[in-house]
Design a protein around this motif. Structure first.
Motif, PDB file in Angstrom:
ATOM      1  N   ILE A  65      -3.594   0.419  -3.429  1.00  0.00           N
ATOM      2  CA  ILE A  65      -3.132  -0.956  -3.269  1.00  0.00           C
ATOM      3  C   ILE A  65      -2.385  -1.349  -4.550  1.00  0.00           C
ATOM      4  O   ILE A  65      -2.905  -1.201  -5.656  1.00  0.00           O
ATOM      5  CB  ILE A  65      -4.305  -1.934  -3.070  1.00  0.00           C
ATOM      6  CG1 ILE A  65      -5.120  -1.562  -1.840  1.00  0.00           C
ATOM      7  CG2 ILE A  65      -3.791  -3.367  -2.947  1.00  0.00           C
ATOM      8  CD1 ILE A  65      -6.381  -2.397  -1.684  1.00  0.00           C
TER       9      ILE A  65
ATOM     10  N   TYR B  73      -7.903   2.207  -2.417  1.00  0.00           N
ATOM     11  CA  TYR B  73      -8.182   1.434  -1.202  1.00  0.00           C
ATOM     12  C   TYR B  73      -9.450   1.888  -0.482  1.00  0.00           C
ATOM     13  O   TYR B  73     -10.358   1.097  -0.293  1.00  0.00           O
ATOM     14  CB  TYR B  73      -6.986   1.509  -0.253  1.00  0.00           C
ATOM     15  CG  TYR B  73      -7.184   0.724   1.031  1.00  0.00           C
ATOM     16  CD1 TYR B  73      -7.442  -0.641   0.994  1.00  0.00           C
ATOM     17  CD2 TYR B  73      -7.118   1.346   2.267  1.00  0.00           C
ATOM     18  CE1 TYR B  73      -7.627  -1.368   2.153  1.00  0.00           C
ATOM     19  CE2 TYR B  73      -7.307   0.626   3.440  1.00  0.00           C
ATOM     20  CZ  TYR B  73      -7.552  -0.719   3.382  1.00  0.00           C
ATOM     21  OH  TYR B  73      -7.738  -1.431   4.534  1.00  0.00           O
ATOM     22  N   ASN B  74      -9.537   3.129  -0.078  1.00  0.00           N
ATOM     23  CA  ASN B  74     -10.675   3.526   0.755  1.00  0.00           C
ATOM     24  C   ASN B  74     -11.298   4.857   0.364  1.00  0.00           C
ATOM     25  O   ASN B  74     -12.152   5.379   1.081  1.00  0.00           O
ATOM     26  CB  ASN B  74     -10.268   3.565   2.234  1.00  0.00           C
ATOM     27  CG  ASN B  74      -9.034   4.403   2.489  1.00  0.00           C
ATOM     28  OD1 ASN B  74      -8.447   4.939   1.560  1.00  0.00           O
ATOM     29  ND2 ASN B  74      -8.635   4.521   3.739  1.00  0.00           N
TER      30      ASN B  74
ATOM     31  N   LEU C  77       0.859  -1.178   0.000  1.00  0.00           N
ATOM     32  CA  LEU C  77       0.000   0.000   0.000  1.00  0.00           C
ATOM     33  C   LEU C  77       0.897   1.230   0.000  1.00  0.00           C
ATOM     34  O   LEU C  77       1.861   1.301   0.773  1.00  0.00           O
ATOM     35  CB  LEU C  77      -0.890  -0.024   1.246  1.00  0.00           C
ATOM     36  CG  LEU C  77      -2.155   0.824   1.285  1.00  0.00           C
ATOM     37  CD1 LEU C  77      -3.158   0.338   0.240  1.00  0.00           C
ATOM     38  CD2 LEU C  77      -2.796   0.744   2.674  1.00  0.00           C
TER      39      LEU C  77
END
Length: 212
Positions: free
Chosen positions: A206, A158-159, A137
């Motif tokens: 990622i 990722y988020n 990451l």
């Protein structure tokens, strides 16, 4: 200082475990992962977990060899791998390599991805490695070296949405693209030279190296 965390997911090939055990200064066995280390005659510095899936004879043998044991109740609000991670951080490591961190328990796999995010916050490099993949990451512009054992490289938000995400020096380049969570446009890219460069203005990416 480099740390190997040997978790109890699907066991990697013996040569992979040996490679990272030789490479790392600190070795932590996590529950069933202790069995994997013991079978290869590798003595971890620490063994952690509730040990509900490990062989008790193995745990006792490792203790006799000098491994320091941290045992926890089965009912707890953290995973065994997370406790190993915290132990590694308290030992002031600079790099962490997770083996046996993927497998049949997808919830554990996702939880271990969260440990990569935690590592970023501590400015610690961390990777999850299995027989077919390597996962890391990043949250800044990065040059990624071509590891020729892997055929593909993928990038996933990722988020949160990654704004102005760029991929350079790759087979499929991208320029200032807004990469949303779940967007598969950046899956299965390939190296065409010794490195790929990525740029991002925010968030966490990622990176997944895959052999097939």
């Amino acid at each position: 200082m480099k740390c190997l965390i040997m978790s109890g997911g699907v066991k990697p090939k013996d040569e992979i475990i040996k490679q990272y055990a030789d490479f790392c200064d600190l070795i932590i066995g996590v529950d069933k992962g202790c069995n994997y280390l013991y079978d290869l005659d590798i003595k971890p510095n620490y063994i952690v977990g509730d040990f509900d899936s490990s062989n008790i004879e193995v745990i006792e043998a490792l203790e006799k060899r000098g491994s320091v044991k941290y045992k926890y109740k089965c009912e707890k609000d953290f995973t065994d791998s997370e406790e190993a991670f915290e132990l590694a951080i308290s030992s002031e490591v600079t790099e962490i390599y997770f083996l046996g961190a993927t497998g049949q328990r997808f919830d554990h796999t996702l939880g271990n991805l969260g440990l990569l995010l935690k590592a970023l916050k501590y400015n610690v490099r961390a990777e999850i490695i299995d027989d077919r993949n390597k996962i890391l990451l990043v949250n800044s512009n990065t040059s990624i070296k071509n590891e020729k054992e892997y055929k593909y490289i993928s990038f996933l938000a990722y988020n949160e949405t990654i704004r102005e995400f760029s991929i350079k020096k790759a087979k499929y380049e991208l320029n200032k693209y807004n990469l949303e969570v779940g967007d598969s446009r950046t899956v299965s890219n390939e190296f065409i030279s010794d490195e790929i460069e990525i740029e991002l203005s925010n968030g966490n990416i990622i990176i997944i190296f895959s052999k097939d």
